[in-house]
Each structure stands twice: as C-alpha cells, then as structure tokens.
Design a protein around this motif. Structure first.
Motif, PDB file in Angstrom:
ATOM      1  N   LYS A 341      44.445  29.915  51.557  1.00 28.82           N
ATOM      2  CA  LYS A 341      45.343  29.076  50.778  1.00 28.82           C
ATOM      3  C   LYS A 341      45.962  28.012  51.683  1.00 28.82           C
ATOM      4  N   PRO A 342      46.639  27.015  51.126  1.00 27.15           N
ATOM      5  CA  PRO A 342      47.314  26.017  51.970  1.00 27.15           C
ATOM      6  C   PRO A 342      48.459  26.613  52.780  1.00 27.15           C
ATOM      7  N   TYR A 343      48.917  27.830  52.415  1.00 27.60           N
ATOM      8  CA  TYR A 343      50.004  28.498  53.111  1.00 27.60           C
ATOM      9  C   TYR A 343      49.483  29.740  53.820  1.00 27.60           C
ATOM     10  N   HIS A 344      50.329  30.379  54.588  1.00 30.85           N
ATOM     11  CA  HIS A 344      49.951  31.515  55.418  1.00 30.85           C
ATOM     12  C   HIS A 344      49.689  32.765  54.576  1.00 30.85           C
ATOM     13  N   LEU A 345      48.630  33.501  54.917  1.00 33.04           N
ATOM     14  CA  LEU A 345      48.318  34.789  54.294  1.00 33.04           C
ATOM     15  C   LEU A 345      48.146  35.838  55.388  1.00 33.04           C
ATOM     16  N   SER A 346      48.584  37.051  55.102  1.00 27.94           N
ATOM     17  CA  SER A 346      48.414  38.148  56.059  1.00 27.94           C
ATOM     18  C   SER A 346      48.405  39.467  55.301  1.00 27.94           C
ATOM     19  N   TYR A 347      48.294  40.555  56.040  1.00 31.05           N
ATOM     20  CA  TYR A 347      48.371  41.932  55.539  1.00 31.05           C
ATOM     21  C   TYR A 347      47.631  42.136  54.204  1.00 31.05           C
ATOM     22  N   PRO A 348      46.299  42.218  54.239  1.00 35.26           N
ATOM     23  CA  PRO A 348      45.534  42.447  52.998  1.00 35.26           C
ATOM     24  C   PRO A 348      45.621  43.909  52.552  1.00 35.26           C
ATOM     25  N   PHE A 349      46.677  44.250  51.847  1.00 38.31           N
ATOM     26  CA  PHE A 349      46.910  45.633  51.400  1.00 38.31           C
ATOM     27  C   PHE A 349      45.874  46.009  50.340  1.00 38.31           C
ATOM     28  N   VAL A 350      45.025  46.990  50.668  1.00 40.48           N
ATOM     29  CA  VAL A 350      43.914  47.381  49.803  1.00 40.48           C
ATOM     30  C   VAL A 350      44.180  48.768  49.221  1.00 40.48           C
ATOM     31  N   PHE A 351      43.935  48.922  47.916  1.00 38.00           N
ATOM     32  CA  PHE A 351      44.067  50.239  47.291  1.00 38.00           C
ATOM     33  C   PHE A 351      43.119  50.326  46.104  1.00 38.00           C
ATOM     34  N   GLU A 352      42.885  51.551  45.656  1.00 36.92           N
ATOM     35  CA  GLU A 352      42.011  51.792  44.504  1.00 36.92           C
ATOM     36  C   GLU A 352      42.813  52.396  43.365  1.00 36.92           C
ATOM     37  N   HIS A 353      42.457  52.004  42.134  1.00 39.56           N
ATOM     38  CA  HIS A 353      43.138  52.518  40.950  1.00 39.56           C
ATOM     39  C   HIS A 353      42.150  52.537  39.785  1.00 39.56           C
ATOM     40  N   GLU A 354      41.940  53.747  39.229  1.00 40.10           N
ATOM     41  CA  GLU A 354      41.053  53.932  38.079  1.00 40.10           C
ATOM     42  C   GLU A 354      39.690  53.281  38.294  1.00 40.10           C
ATOM     43  N   GLY A 355      39.126  53.533  39.484  1.00 36.98           N
ATOM     44  CA  GLY A 355      37.778  53.079  39.776  1.00 36.98           C
ATOM     45  C   GLY A 355      37.637  51.649  40.234  1.00 36.98           C
ATOM     46  N   GLU A 356      38.730  50.899  40.248  1.00 35.53           N
ATOM     47  CA  GLU A 356      38.684  49.507  40.705  1.00 35.53           C
ATOM     48  C   GLU A 356      39.397  49.372  42.050  1.00 35.53           C
ATOM     49  N   ALA A 357      38.929  48.432  42.851  1.00 37.22           N
ATOM     50  CA  ALA A 357      39.567  48.151  44.141  1.00 37.22           C
ATOM     51  C   ALA A 357      40.402  46.875  44.015  1.00 37.22           C
ATOM     52  N   TYR A 358      41.596  46.916  44.597  1.00 36.48           N
ATOM     53  CA  TYR A 358      42.525  45.791  44.530  1.00 36.48           C
ATOM     54  C   TYR A 358      42.988  45.415  45.931  1.00 36.48           C
ATOM     55  N   LEU A 359      43.354  44.153  46.083  1.00 33.79           N
ATOM     56  CA  LEU A 359      43.894  43.662  47.343  1.00 33.79           C
ATOM     57  C   LEU A 359      45.132  42.829  47.050  1.00 33.79           C
ATOM     58  N   VAL A 360      46.241  43.176  47.701  1.00 36.45           N
ATOM     59  CA  VAL A 360      47.490  42.421  47.549  1.00 36.45           C
ATOM     60  C   VAL A 360      47.786  41.715  48.880  1.00 36.45           C
TER      61      VAL A 360
END
Length: 364
Positions: A341-360
């Motif tokens: 993104k045009p701004y800073h990104l860090s800490y890709p928090f990854v978790f699974e829920h009901e068979g899907e993988a998510y990243l925050v």
C-alpha cells in the motif's frame, strides 16, 4: 476522541462546558510578556525548540484543530470556576446547571485539577486522562520524565476523578515503550494510543449495562496502591538545561551508531517437534542489505508450509507484506510480495476460521 464518541451508536455529546479562565489564558500576548511570565522555565521552552527541530511526528498529535464544526448544535455553557493554586471548583449555580443535564459521564479536558461536588455531578463520574503510570509517575509533564529518567516504559491511565490527585478509580491502564531519544515522539505515540480509551468504555457501558460496569470497576480498584515517588512537575531552568544536554548526548550517540551500524532484522528457521528453546540451532535467513524481514507467521495448508512476513525496504522507508515457501527441510524460497500500500504495513497476523485462512495486516 470526540469524533469516535460522536460516531458511536450508543452514546453522544449532549453538553459542552467551557472554562472561561482557560479561554482567557489562550489570548494572544506579546513575546516579551510571555518571556517574563515564564522566566523560570525558559530553558524548558528551549528544550522543546530543540526537540521540534530534531524530531518530526506525522500526523502530529499536538497539532491544533478547530472542533467547532464537529460540535455544532450541541448545547453549551461557560463557567468561571473558583481557582486555588492548582484546583478548580464549580459554583453552586454552575453545579445545578450541569446536574440538570442528567449526564452519564463528564470528560475533563479544559480544566485543571477538578475538585468539589462536581465530581459527583454525572452518574459515572468525571473521567480524566493521566498520560503516565500513576503507580510510579504522578504529576507531569506527560510522557516527559519516563524518557529523561530512562524508565523504559510509559504508562497511560483513564480514571474516575476523586479528591486525591492521580489516585482515582482506574478504568483503563495501558503500557508502551518509553522512546529513549525523544520526549516529543514518546508523547506523540502515547496520546494517539489513548484516543480509543473513552469510546471503548462508553461502548462497554452500553453493551453490558451500567451496574455490571460499576461492579467491574470497583473490583479492579480493590488493591491498595501506595505511591512513594516524588510528585513530578515541569522542570526549572537548571534541570531543563540538564535535560537538553542529556537529549543532545543521546542523539549524537545514536547518529554516530547509525553511521557505523545498520539495524537489520532477519528470520530464524528450524524443523522440530514442539517448541525449540535452542536458538543457536536455528538456520539464519538473512535478507539483502537494503531491507529487513520481520514478524514471521507460519501457515500449514494443503500439505505445504507458508511463512508470511513484513519486508521493509530502507530506500522506500515503509514495509509491505510478503510470503515465503518452506520445503520439507525448512528451507525458504522467495519472498513474493502479497500486499503493498502507499502506507506502511507490518505484522501479517494469520489465522484459520471455518476452513478459510485469513490475514490481518497491521498498518500505521
């Protein structure tokens, strides 16, 4: 903080109480008059001139904003409290006017230390920020002495005021690192972090009910808290001069260090069952010299292993998120950029829920 409160579905601002004395103190005065009035803390003012030259913060937590449009149409009253050396007391007439509004909460922003019957004028009391850990730092200036005394930690408290200074019932207490180089940056992050305290507590009252909220607050305040440190205050000229020299010494040492060394984060990898407590056995995965890798998060998916991380490129002065592929021996290939993104990104928090993988992602 006002914007967040006004955006709540469960709460709103129904009365603004202006301090006439505070408005009087902000009227423009000549430079000579300001210098004469503040002659005992001239070096403290010089300290802030140096801080503002050396350190920049964006968006600056102390940039003045006009809130008149934000608060348009909200009933308001102006009071002139009775002033003692440090405290403000409301008159009986002003106290009755505030009580007629039947407020749940009063937020102290434009007054000094508030004392007297006004403390009981709202159902849940007067809430006030103290930008410091009230167990070890009472008084002020906020976020200042933690840096000067190299405490390592800065606290922040939202409390219900009572007659004893900085010893009210604590609603929220939060901690963060005391940035050793700059009071300005330390205060900047401290004040931005505390913005959410008030709206979160108001939302909790609406969600769980006032009785439950009061019980929780009272239970949290059962412990005895003894305060044996000094009452901190704005430093005088001699002490301010010492603070200036200390800040310049730290800054020069930091710049000299950065000329010789470059801080670089790397990844460590090891294939093992359970938690390994022998870091020396890990394989070092060293990034190119123009960047660092940090905040690894591992996801096992469909028989394959992925390592998500932050990649920070020095020349761009911001981070993006990437992913590595891990083979059966723990060797990583990549990385491949997955989110930028045009701004800073860090800490890709990854978790699974009901068979899907998510990243925050964390963003600043």
């Amino acid at each position: 903080m006002l914007e967040k409160v006004l955006n709540l579905q469960c709460a709103g601002v129904v009365l603004i109480v202006f301090n006439a004395d505070a408005a009087h103190e902000t009227r423009p005065r000549s430079r000579l008059k300001r210098i004469y009035e503040n002659r005992s803390t001239l070096f403290y003012s010089l300290y802030w001139i140096i801080e503002n030259r050396l350190f920049k913060c964006s968006p600056d937590a102390f940039e003045r904003k006009d809130a008149s449009a934000l608060l348009a149409g909200i009933p308001r009253m102006t009071v002139r409290p009775r002033r003692t050396e440090h405290s403000d007391y409301f008159s009986d007439a002003d106290l009755k006017a505030v009580r007629r509004a039947r407020l749940d909460v009063l937020i102290r922003l434009g007054f000094r230390i508030v004392r007297g019957d006004i403390l009981k004028a709202a159902k849940y009391g007067i809430w006030s920020y103290h930008h410091g850990d009230n167990d070890v730092n009472r008084g002020g200036p906020p976020g200042f002495w933690e840096v000067i005394e190299n405490n390592g930690v800065t606290g922040c408290v939202l409390q219900v005021l009572n007659e004893e200074m900085d010893n009210g019932i604590v609603l929220v207490k939060s901690y963060g690192p005391a940035l050793p180089l700059s009071v300005k940056r330390n205060r900047h992050y401290l004040f931005w972090k505390s913005v959410s305290f008030v709206p979160r507590q108001l939302a909790e009252i609406a969600r769980n009910g006032g009785s439950r909220f009061i019980r929780k607050v009272r239970n949290q305040s059962q412990r005895l808290a003894f305060y044996s440190h000094r009452l901190y205050k704005k430093p005088g000229n001699v002490e301010s001069l010492r603070c200036i020299l200390l800040t310049l010494k730290r800054y020069i040492a930091y710049r000299a260090f950065r000329l010789v060394f470059k801080e670089q984060w790397l990844l460590l990898s090891r294939q093992a069952d359970g938690l390994s407590t022998a870091p020396w056995k890990f394989q070092k995965i060293v990034p190119p010299k123009d960047r660092f890798w940090a905040d690894p998060q591992v996801l096992c998916r469909n028989g394959r292993r992925y390592v998500f991380a932050e990649e920070f490129v020095y020349k761009r002065d911001k981070g993006h998120l990437c992913v590595f592929n891990a083979d059966d021996r723990g060797r990583l290939s990549g990385p491949e950029i997955i989110l930028e993104k045009p701004y800073h990104l860090s800490y890709p928090f990854v978790f699974e829920h009901e068979g899907e993988a998510y990243l925050v992602p964390e963003s600043a």
